[in-house]
Design an enzyme around this catalytic site. Sequence first.
Site, mmCIF file in Angstrom:
data_model
loop_
_atom_site.group_PDB
_atom_site.id
_atom_site.type_symbol
_atom_site.label_atom_id
_atom_site.label_comp_id
_atom_site.label_asym_id
_atom_site.label_seq_id
_atom_site.Cartn_x
_atom_site.Cartn_y
_atom_site.Cartn_z
ATOM 1 N N ARG A 102 34.904 53.641 68.655
ATOM 2 C CA ARG A 102 35.551 53.948 67.373
ATOM 3 C C ARG A 102 35.736 52.710 66.514
ATOM 4 N NH1 ARG A 102 34.615 56.860 63.953
ATOM 5 N NH2 ARG A 102 34.316 58.381 65.629
ATOM 6 N N LYS A 137 41.645 42.604 46.557
ATOM 7 C CA LYS A 137 41.933 44.037 46.624
ATOM 8 C C LYS A 137 41.206 44.634 47.822
ATOM 9 C CE LYS A 137 42.636 44.271 41.632
ATOM 10 N NZ LYS A 137 42.137 44.779 40.336
ATOM 11 N N LYS A 169 47.747 33.683 37.311
ATOM 12 C CA LYS A 169 47.530 34.933 36.582
ATOM 13 C C LYS A 169 48.646 35.140 35.560
ATOM 14 C CE LYS A 169 45.908 38.425 38.827
ATOM 15 N NZ LYS A 169 44.481 38.765 38.844
ATOM 16 N N GLU A 202 43.986 32.441 34.382
ATOM 17 C CA GLU A 202 43.632 33.674 33.680
ATOM 18 C C GLU A 202 43.985 33.561 32.196
ATOM 19 O OE1 GLU A 202 45.887 37.777 33.573
ATOM 20 O OE2 GLU A 202 44.631 37.699 35.382
ATOM 21 N N ASP A 224 39.914 37.743 31.191
ATOM 22 C CA ASP A 224 40.374 39.030 31.703
ATOM 23 C C ASP A 224 40.465 40.107 30.631
ATOM 24 O OD1 ASP A 224 41.395 40.566 33.942
ATOM 25 O OD2 ASP A 224 43.323 40.525 32.906
#
Length: 285
Positions: A102, A137, A169, A202, A224
């Site tokens: 698995r 992410k 950021k 950013e 961005d």
Amino acid sequence: MITAEQFQKEVDLIIANAIREDVGDGDHSSLSCIPETASGKAKLLVKDDGIIAGIDFAKQVFAYVDPKMKVEVLIEDGATVKYGDIAFYVTGSSQSILKSERLVLNAMQRMSAIATKTKSFVDLLEGTNTKILDTRKTTPGLRALEKWAVKIGGGENHRFALYDMIMLKDNHIDFAGGITKAINKTKSYLKETGRDLKIIVEARSLEEIKEILKSDGVYRILIDNFNYEDTRTAVALIDSKCLTESSGGINEKTIRKYAECGVDYISSGALTHSVYNMDLSLKAV
């Protein structure tokens, strides 16, 4: 960026934790009906089309569970596969094969999906000088595997985590009191702590890009959520003073146009957070 040794430690932790989670005090399904002395052979059957990824990881899983198992690899990581292909054979203790099954499938199905999606983005960028990057992410606890899959698919890794690169950021900038303050504080922090980390900043507007350019020591500017026209203007303003990266909802339909604006990199969280697992099976033979 993290070292190869650090990366391998992350992979080792994933394997150990996944086996702990799945096996616990024993694979009682196998223990109850498969003799300890039984040996067997299984094949990794591909039931989908795409890019295979996780072959080397599977070998590490088998070695962790039972070093006596043998793997015969027929298709290497990064190869294009189709329905019906056999990626490898594994032979050894039947109980050990079942204990490994698995984790091998869960990892390879997801890694192959990520590699396949990454390769599709790489193909869309062909002929440009732009490279595709992943992001943070990722699935908690599986980052090393997902970033590994991006590399297999022909993409490049962004920073691995919060500790191997500075990325200022919007929230960092706002909490610090502005771009220039954030950059200056960061440079002072790096000097005081003796760290050698690259700085990415950013930008949310062309005015912010102009302000960033007043400071030395910025490795890359993250452009961005800009439109195409403003991205081209931003690239012209930056003019090789540092590297450029576009991000923000860029997908298969828009990635080529952003690349044609002249950015060095395009980052996409979709490489790891929006994929459908490749269909794979481990079948006894």
